[in-house]
Scaffold this motif. Sequence first.
Motif, PDB file in Angstrom:
ATOM      1  N   THR A  41       0.847  -1.190   0.000  1.00 48.19           N
ATOM      2  CA  THR A  41       0.000   0.000   0.000  1.00 48.19           C
ATOM      3  C   THR A  41       0.879   1.234   0.000  1.00 48.19           C
ATOM      4  O   THR A  41       1.637   1.481   0.938  1.00 48.19           O
ATOM      5  CB  THR A  41      -0.946   0.036   1.218  1.00 48.19           C
ATOM      6  OG1 THR A  41      -0.176  -0.156   2.392  1.00 48.19           O
ATOM      7  CG2 THR A  41      -2.014  -1.010   1.122  1.00 48.19           C
ATOM      8  N   GLY A  42       0.800   1.991  -1.094  1.00 48.77           N
ATOM      9  CA  GLY A  42       1.623   3.174  -1.257  1.00 48.77           C
ATOM     10  C   GLY A  42       1.691   3.568  -2.713  1.00 48.77           C
ATOM     11  O   GLY A  42       0.917   3.077  -3.540  1.00 48.77           O
ATOM     12  N   PRO A  43       2.633   4.424  -3.065  1.00 50.37           N
ATOM     13  CA  PRO A  43       2.641   5.012  -4.412  1.00 50.37           C
ATOM     14  C   PRO A  43       3.040   4.072  -5.549  1.00 50.37           C
ATOM     15  O   PRO A  43       2.670   4.317  -6.695  1.00 50.37           O
ATOM     16  CB  PRO A  43       3.645   6.160  -4.294  1.00 50.37           C
ATOM     17  CG  PRO A  43       4.526   5.792  -3.154  1.00 50.37           C
ATOM     18  CD  PRO A  43       3.652   5.009  -2.204  1.00 50.37           C
ATOM     19  N   GLN A  44       3.805   3.013  -5.281  1.00 54.75           N
ATOM     20  CA  GLN A  44       4.303   2.132  -6.347  1.00 54.75           C
ATOM     21  C   GLN A  44       4.132   0.664  -5.958  1.00 54.75           C
ATOM     22  O   GLN A  44       5.105  -0.093  -5.900  1.00 54.75           O
ATOM     23  CB  GLN A  44       5.769   2.455  -6.630  1.00 54.75           C
ATOM     24  CG  GLN A  44       5.953   3.885  -7.077  1.00 54.75           C
ATOM     25  CD  GLN A  44       7.328   4.411  -6.744  1.00 54.75           C
ATOM     26  OE1 GLN A  44       7.827   4.222  -5.650  1.00 54.75           O
ATOM     27  NE2 GLN A  44       7.931   5.077  -7.707  1.00 54.75           N
ATOM     28  N   PRO A  45       2.902   0.215  -5.756  1.00 57.16           N
ATOM     29  CA  PRO A  45       2.705  -1.146  -5.260  1.00 57.16           C
ATOM     30  C   PRO A  45       3.157  -2.237  -6.221  1.00 57.16           C
ATOM     31  O   PRO A  45       3.793  -3.205  -5.800  1.00 57.16           O
ATOM     32  CB  PRO A  45       1.205  -1.226  -4.992  1.00 57.16           C
ATOM     33  CG  PRO A  45       0.600  -0.172  -5.855  1.00 57.16           C
ATOM     34  CD  PRO A  45       1.643   0.912  -5.950  1.00 57.16           C
ATOM     35  N   VAL A  46       2.844  -2.098  -7.502  1.00 53.88           N
ATOM     36  CA  VAL A  46       3.158  -3.168  -8.452  1.00 53.88           C
ATOM     37  C   VAL A  46       4.660  -3.329  -8.646  1.00 53.88           C
ATOM     38  O   VAL A  46       5.183  -4.446  -8.525  1.00 53.88           O
ATOM     39  CB  VAL A  46       2.407  -2.973  -9.792  1.00 53.88           C
ATOM     40  CG1 VAL A  46       2.851  -3.992 -10.826  1.00 53.88           C
ATOM     41  CG2 VAL A  46       0.900  -3.067  -9.552  1.00 53.88           C
ATOM     42  N   PRO A  47       5.412  -2.254  -8.931  1.00 57.01           N
ATOM     43  CA  PRO A  47       6.858  -2.463  -9.081  1.00 57.01           C
ATOM     44  C   PRO A  47       7.535  -2.927  -7.789  1.00 57.01           C
ATOM     45  O   PRO A  47       8.508  -3.687  -7.830  1.00 57.01           O
ATOM     46  CB  PRO A  47       7.406  -1.109  -9.519  1.00 57.01           C
ATOM     47  CG  PRO A  47       6.272  -0.187  -9.660  1.00 57.01           C
ATOM     48  CD  PRO A  47       5.018  -0.900  -9.275  1.00 57.01           C
ATOM     49  N   THR A  48       6.997  -2.501  -6.651  1.00 60.32           N
ATOM     50  CA  THR A  48       7.546  -2.951  -5.376  1.00 60.32           C
ATOM     51  C   THR A  48       7.359  -4.454  -5.214  1.00 60.32           C
ATOM     52  O   THR A  48       8.302  -5.181  -4.889  1.00 60.32           O
ATOM     53  CB  THR A  48       6.877  -2.195  -4.206  1.00 60.32           C
ATOM     54  OG1 THR A  48       7.177  -0.797  -4.330  1.00 60.32           O
ATOM     55  CG2 THR A  48       7.348  -2.710  -2.869  1.00 60.32           C
ATOM     56  N   LEU A  49       6.149  -4.926  -5.470  1.00 57.07           N
ATOM     57  CA  LEU A  49       5.882  -6.369  -5.374  1.00 57.07           C
ATOM     58  C   LEU A  49       6.669  -7.145  -6.412  1.00 57.07           C
ATOM     59  O   LEU A  49       7.197  -8.219  -6.122  1.00 57.07           O
ATOM     60  CB  LEU A  49       4.385  -6.644  -5.511  1.00 57.07           C
ATOM     61  CG  LEU A  49       3.537  -6.209  -4.322  1.00 57.07           C
ATOM     62  CD1 LEU A  49       2.059  -6.345  -4.659  1.00 57.07           C
ATOM     63  CD2 LEU A  49       3.895  -6.991  -3.082  1.00 57.07           C
ATOM     64  N   ASP A  50       6.759  -6.618  -7.637  1.00 58.20           N
ATOM     65  CA  ASP A  50       7.526  -7.297  -8.689  1.00 58.20           C
ATOM     66  C   ASP A  50       8.979  -7.492  -8.259  1.00 58.20           C
ATOM     67  O   ASP A  50       9.549  -8.575  -8.430  1.00 58.20           O
ATOM     68  CB  ASP A  50       7.481  -6.511 -10.000  1.00 58.20           C
ATOM     69  CG  ASP A  50       6.147  -6.599 -10.706  1.00 58.20           C
ATOM     70  OD1 ASP A  50       5.317  -7.470 -10.358  1.00 58.20           O
ATOM     71  OD2 ASP A  50       5.913  -5.770 -11.617  1.00 58.20           O
ATOM     72  N   LEU A  51       9.583  -6.444  -7.705  1.00 61.45           N
ATOM     73  CA  LEU A  51      10.978  -6.535  -7.281  1.00 61.45           C
ATOM     74  C   LEU A  51      11.144  -7.577  -6.177  1.00 61.45           C
ATOM     75  O   LEU A  51      12.026  -8.443  -6.240  1.00 61.45           O
ATOM     76  CB  LEU A  51      11.474  -5.178  -6.794  1.00 61.45           C
ATOM     77  CG  LEU A  51      12.864  -5.156  -6.170  1.00 61.45           C
ATOM     78  CD1 LEU A  51      13.911  -5.689  -7.136  1.00 61.45           C
ATOM     79  CD2 LEU A  51      13.209  -3.759  -5.698  1.00 61.45           C
ATOM     80  N   LEU A  52      10.281  -7.521  -5.174  1.00 62.86           N
ATOM     81  CA  LEU A  52      10.395  -8.464  -4.063  1.00 62.86           C
ATOM     82  C   LEU A  52      10.120  -9.895  -4.511  1.00 62.86           C
ATOM     83  O   LEU A  52      10.801 -10.823  -4.076  1.00 62.86           O
ATOM     84  CB  LEU A  52       9.469  -8.050  -2.926  1.00 62.86           C
ATOM     85  CG  LEU A  52       9.865  -6.741  -2.237  1.00 62.86           C
ATOM     86  CD1 LEU A  52       8.753  -6.269  -1.323  1.00 62.86           C
ATOM     87  CD2 LEU A  52      11.177  -6.902  -1.490  1.00 62.86           C
ATOM     88  N   MET A  53       9.165 -10.079  -5.392  1.00 65.55           N
ATOM     89  CA  MET A  53       8.869 -11.419  -5.885  1.00 65.55           C
ATOM     90  C   MET A  53      10.014 -11.965  -6.729  1.00 65.55           C
ATOM     91  O   MET A  53      10.253 -13.178  -6.746  1.00 65.55           O
ATOM     92  CB  MET A  53       7.558 -11.420  -6.660  1.00 65.55           C
ATOM     93  CG  MET A  53       6.352 -11.214  -5.736  1.00 65.55           C
ATOM     94  SD  MET A  53       4.783 -11.051  -6.591  1.00 65.55           S
ATOM     95  CE  MET A  53       4.663 -12.623  -7.401  1.00 65.55           C
ATOM     96  N   SER A  54      10.755 -11.080  -7.398  1.00 64.04           N
ATOM     97  CA  SER A  54      11.880 -11.524  -8.222  1.00 64.04           C
ATOM     98  C   SER A  54      13.016 -12.089  -7.373  1.00 64.04           C
ATOM     99  O   SER A  54      13.903 -12.765  -7.886  1.00 64.04           O
ATOM    100  CB  SER A  54      12.401 -10.382  -9.089  1.00 64.04           C
ATOM    101  OG  SER A  54      13.157  -9.460  -8.323  1.00 64.04           O
TER     102      SER A  54
END
Length: 83
Positions: A41-54
Amino acid sequence: MPDTVAVLSDIHGVLPALDAVLAEPDVRDADVVVLPGDIATGPQPVPTLDLLMSMGERVRWVSGNCERVLVEHARGHGPEESQ
């Protein structure tokens, strides 16, 4: 059993801050990264999750209150629907 563990909490979808923390030697070299919630939850949720999932199996996910709210909302049970 991992030798080193990094714990990153309350990322709140702020990708530049996450990038900076992940670049720190103690975090970069940790065997395991634990994410105890409030990640997206915040300004860049998708790229944040993508990075962590990678990061794959190196990451251990623990849901926080923000994740619970996001899941409830996705299921159509957000705060506005329960009133």
